[in-house]
Design a protein around this motif. Structure first.
Motif, short mmCIF file in Angstrom:
data_model
loop_
_atom_site.label_atom_id
_atom_site.label_comp_id
_atom_site.label_asym_id
_atom_site.label_seq_id
_atom_site.Cartn_x
_atom_site.Cartn_y
_atom_site.Cartn_z
N ILE A 30 16.61 18.74 18.52
CA ILE A 30 16.81 18.04 19.80
C ILE A 30 16.17 16.65 19.74
CG2 ILE A 30 16.95 20.13 21.22
CD1 ILE A 30 14.03 19.54 22.12
N ASP A 31 16.74 15.72 20.48
CA ASP A 31 16.12 14.39 20.57
C ASP A 31 16.31 13.86 21.98
OD1 ASP A 31 15.26 12.18 18.11
OD2 ASP A 31 15.43 11.48 20.20
N LYS A 32 15.28 13.22 22.48
CA LYS A 32 15.38 12.71 23.86
C LYS A 32 16.23 11.45 23.94
CE LYS A 32 10.94 10.28 23.88
NZ LYS A 32 9.61 10.24 24.45
N ALA A 55 13.81 -4.19 12.04
CA ALA A 55 14.42 -4.26 10.71
C ALA A 55 13.85 -3.17 9.80
CB ALA A 55 14.12 -5.62 10.10
N HIS A 56 14.72 -2.46 9.12
CA HIS A 56 14.30 -1.40 8.21
C HIS A 56 14.84 -1.63 6.81
CE1 HIS A 56 12.88 0.72 11.72
NE2 HIS A 56 12.34 1.62 10.91
N ILE A 57 13.93 -1.86 5.89
CA ILE A 57 14.31 -2.09 4.50
C ILE A 57 13.71 -0.96 3.67
CG2 ILE A 57 14.08 -3.67 2.54
CD1 ILE A 57 13.41 -5.63 5.24
N TYR A 346 1.04 5.18 10.65
CA TYR A 346 2.19 4.40 10.25
C TYR A 346 2.69 4.89 8.90
CZ TYR A 346 5.44 0.93 8.82
OH TYR A 346 6.61 0.35 8.38
N TYR A 347 3.94 5.26 8.85
CA TYR A 347 4.56 5.65 7.58
C TYR A 347 5.73 4.74 7.30
CZ TYR A 347 2.91 10.60 7.58
OH TYR A 347 2.20 11.76 7.52
N ASP A 348 5.90 4.30 6.06
CA ASP A 348 7.18 3.73 5.67
C ASP A 348 8.16 4.89 5.50
OD1 ASP A 348 7.06 0.95 5.65
OD2 ASP A 348 5.97 0.90 3.76
P1 FAD Z 1 10.89 8.61 14.50
O1 FAD Z 1 11.93 7.86 13.76
O2 FAD Z 1 10.18 7.91 15.59
O3 FAD Z 1 11.53 9.94 15.08
C1 FAD Z 1 10.92 10.71 16.08
C2 FAD Z 1 11.99 11.16 17.05
O4 FAD Z 1 11.44 12.10 17.95
C3 FAD Z 1 12.54 10.01 17.89
O5 FAD Z 1 13.94 9.93 17.73
C4 FAD Z 1 12.17 10.41 19.32
O6 FAD Z 1 13.16 10.04 20.27
C5 FAD Z 1 12.04 11.91 19.20
N1 FAD Z 1 11.19 12.48 20.24
C6 FAD Z 1 9.93 12.11 20.56
N2 FAD Z 1 9.48 12.85 21.60
C7 FAD Z 1 10.47 13.70 21.94
C8 FAD Z 1 10.62 14.69 22.94
N3 FAD Z 1 9.66 14.94 23.83
N4 FAD Z 1 11.77 15.39 23.01
C9 FAD Z 1 12.79 15.14 22.15
N5 FAD Z 1 12.70 14.19 21.17
C10 FAD Z 1 11.57 13.49 21.07
N6 FAD Z 1 9.78 1.73 7.09
C11 FAD Z 1 10.24 1.26 5.90
O7 FAD Z 1 10.23 1.98 4.91
N7 FAD Z 1 10.74 -0.02 5.81
C12 FAD Z 1 10.79 -0.87 6.88
O8 FAD Z 1 11.24 -2.01 6.74
C13 FAD Z 1 10.30 -0.39 8.13
N8 FAD Z 1 10.31 -1.19 9.22
C14 FAD Z 1 9.81 -0.74 10.41
C15 FAD Z 1 9.81 -1.58 11.49
C16 FAD Z 1 9.27 -1.15 12.71
C17 FAD Z 1 9.27 -2.07 13.88
C18 FAD Z 1 8.69 0.14 12.79
C19 FAD Z 1 8.04 0.60 14.07
C20 FAD Z 1 8.71 1.00 11.72
C21 FAD Z 1 9.27 0.58 10.50
N9 FAD Z 1 9.33 1.43 9.40
C22 FAD Z 1 9.80 0.95 8.20
C23 FAD Z 1 8.86 2.83 9.49
C24 FAD Z 1 9.96 3.84 9.86
O9 FAD Z 1 10.51 3.50 11.11
C25 FAD Z 1 9.35 5.26 9.92
O10 FAD Z 1 8.87 5.61 8.66
C26 FAD Z 1 10.30 6.36 10.37
O11 FAD Z 1 11.13 6.00 11.41
C27 FAD Z 1 9.48 7.58 10.78
O12 FAD Z 1 10.33 8.66 11.09
P2 FAD Z 1 9.81 9.83 12.08
O13 FAD Z 1 10.82 10.91 12.00
O14 FAD Z 1 8.40 10.15 11.78
O15 FAD Z 1 9.76 9.14 13.52
#
Ligand code: FAD
Length: 368
Positions: A30-32, A55-57, A346-348
């Motif tokens: 699920i995702d909000k 931007a995501h690289i 913070y994770y890439d």
């Molecule tokens: P997320 O992608 O945040 O996924 C979590 C999900 O959970 C979201 O979709 C959210 O809506 C959902 N959620 C949260 N709470 C709830 C709830 N209560 N009910 C239902 N759903 C919920 N990495 C790189 O390698 N290269 C880059 O260039 C890079 N650039 C970035 C730039 C920015 C501005 C940022 C912030 C990050 C960047 N990153 C980059 C890092 C990258 O975005 C993350 O590594 C990655 O998105 C993490 O994935 P995740 O699944 O942990 O989190």
């Protein structure tokens, strides 16, 4: 009854779901938000994949992770080589021989090293007490004034003199004419965008978007044997130890009736007068040839509850708070906490994929 309820269709949740499915487990994701992919989601505007949450690289040194992502989608040869714009003067990033040549007219690495050393000595800083002193003690005054100060102050919303020195531990300085921002062996953008990769991961998995876990928490908890939670950890525990802080961003996206606005995907604005920190021109991530272009200005902002949480603020206060939540999480049976929000880190992308794969292997074993 599902084996797993996965809260969050970002990279962590999607990798977990894919791997669990391969191991014969059933998952409900699920995702909000109204889409999958979390922060790597691309929104198509004027035929261009727009990086909606910044931007995501993709870059990594880990061949296993590179092969893994390439098993879902082919990557292009995009290499990140940002440009800095300081009051109309353009410099290459990261700091390298091209930057030094433009700054000082010098030609050889030896001359560049001497120049930096001269400036570091002249500043006479032995025990840096704030970010400004730390940066000057590492790279001297010119690079600091033109390429670090304004950008950093906009990023954090305060003077570099009021920011702690530890924020900058190292500043990569390269004495070659190499504008490639990353040192990693592998780098690129998925052909067709990140959505292609996420859609492949979630193929055959039940996904519901626009669904917030906390709106129907009790009924969701009954749906599966275990929960994989990738949302904010403080929210999961009802903020009982206080709120974890983030730095946020605001994006201003514009469609322009020209085919090429800035000739590069990423331009950083390092002066303090320009209110945004960067302009992203999305088509250049994919060598786009569309008639129009889409640009996004990035404005760093103070985060308040309800805003998008982008960067965790890992200072002492927040780290202490996180520790308390982590202790609660360790005692929570049948819930796996993963990803950037649930671990307040913070994770890439390559790191979050690695972390999801390790979690799955621990939970369900290695398939080889
Ligand atoms: P997320 O992608 O945040 O996924 C979590 C999900 O959970 C979201 O979709 C959210 O809506 C959902 N959620 C949260 N709470 C709830 C709830 N209560 N009910 C239902 N759903 C919920 N990495 C790189 O390698 N290269 C880059 O260039 C890079 N650039 C970035 C730039 C920015 C501005 C940022 C912030 C990050 C960047 N990153 C980059 C890092 C990258 O975005 C993350 O590594 C990655 O998105 C993490 O994935 P995740 O699944 O942990 O989190």
């Amino acid at each position: 009854m599902y084996d797993y309820l996965i809260v969050g269709a970002g990279l962590f949740g999607s990798v977990f779901a894919y791997e669990a499915k391969r191991r014969g487990k059933t998952c409900l994701v699920i995702d909000k938000r109204n889409h999958i992919g979390g922060n790597v989601y691309n929104e198509e505007i004027a035929g261009i994949n727009v990086h909606k949450y910044g931007a995501h690289i993709f870059h990594t040194n880990n061949k296993k992770i590179w092969d893994y992502v390439n098993s879902f989608v082919e990557f292009n040869r995009y290499t990140n080589a940002p440009i800095a714009n300081y009051n109309g003067e353009l410099y290459n990033l990261p700091f390298n021989m091209n930057t030094f040549n433009k700054l000082w007219g010098i030609i050889t690495p030896e001359q560049a090293k001497q120049k930096i050393e001269e400036q570091r000595k002249a500043a006479g800083i032995t025990d840096p007490k704030n970010l400004e002193e730390q940066a000057i003690s590492l790279v001297g005054t010119d690079i600091y004034e033109k390429l670090i100060k304004g950008y950093t102050e906009k990023q954090w919303g305060r003077s570099a003199k009021d920011l702690p020195a530890f924020i900058i531990k190292r500043l990569p300085v390269r004495f070659t004419y190499d504008n490639n921002y990353f040192n990693d062996k592998y780098q690129g953008i998925p052909i067709g965008g990140y959505n292609v990769m996420i859609e492949k991961m979630l193929e055959g998995v039940e996904v519901r978007t626009d669904v917030d876990f906390f709106e129907e928490r009790e009924s969701f908890e009954k749906l599966a044997n275990k929960i994989v939670y990738t949302g904010m950890i403080d929210q999961y525990f009802d903020y009982q130890h206080g709120i974890l802080d983030y730095r946020s961003l605001q994006f201003e996206t514009k469609v322009l009736d020209i085919d090429n606005y800035q000739g590069n995907a990423v331009v950083n604005y390092t002066d303090k007068e320009t209110p945004y920190t960067r302009i992203i021109e999305h088509k250049h991530f994919e060598f786009g040839t569309q008639d129009k272009t889409v640009i996004t200005e990035e404005y760093p902002t103070e985060w308040q509850q309800g805003d998008e949480p982008y960067y965790p603020i890992n200072d002492d206060k927040n780290n202490e708070t996180y520790k308390k939540y982590k202790a609660l999480a360790d005692n929570e049976s049948n819930v796996i906490f993963g990803g950037r929000l649930a671990t307040y880190k913070y994770y890439d992308m390559h790191q979050v994929i690695g972390s999801a794969l390790t979690t799955v292997e621990k939970e369900l074993g290695d398939l080889g």
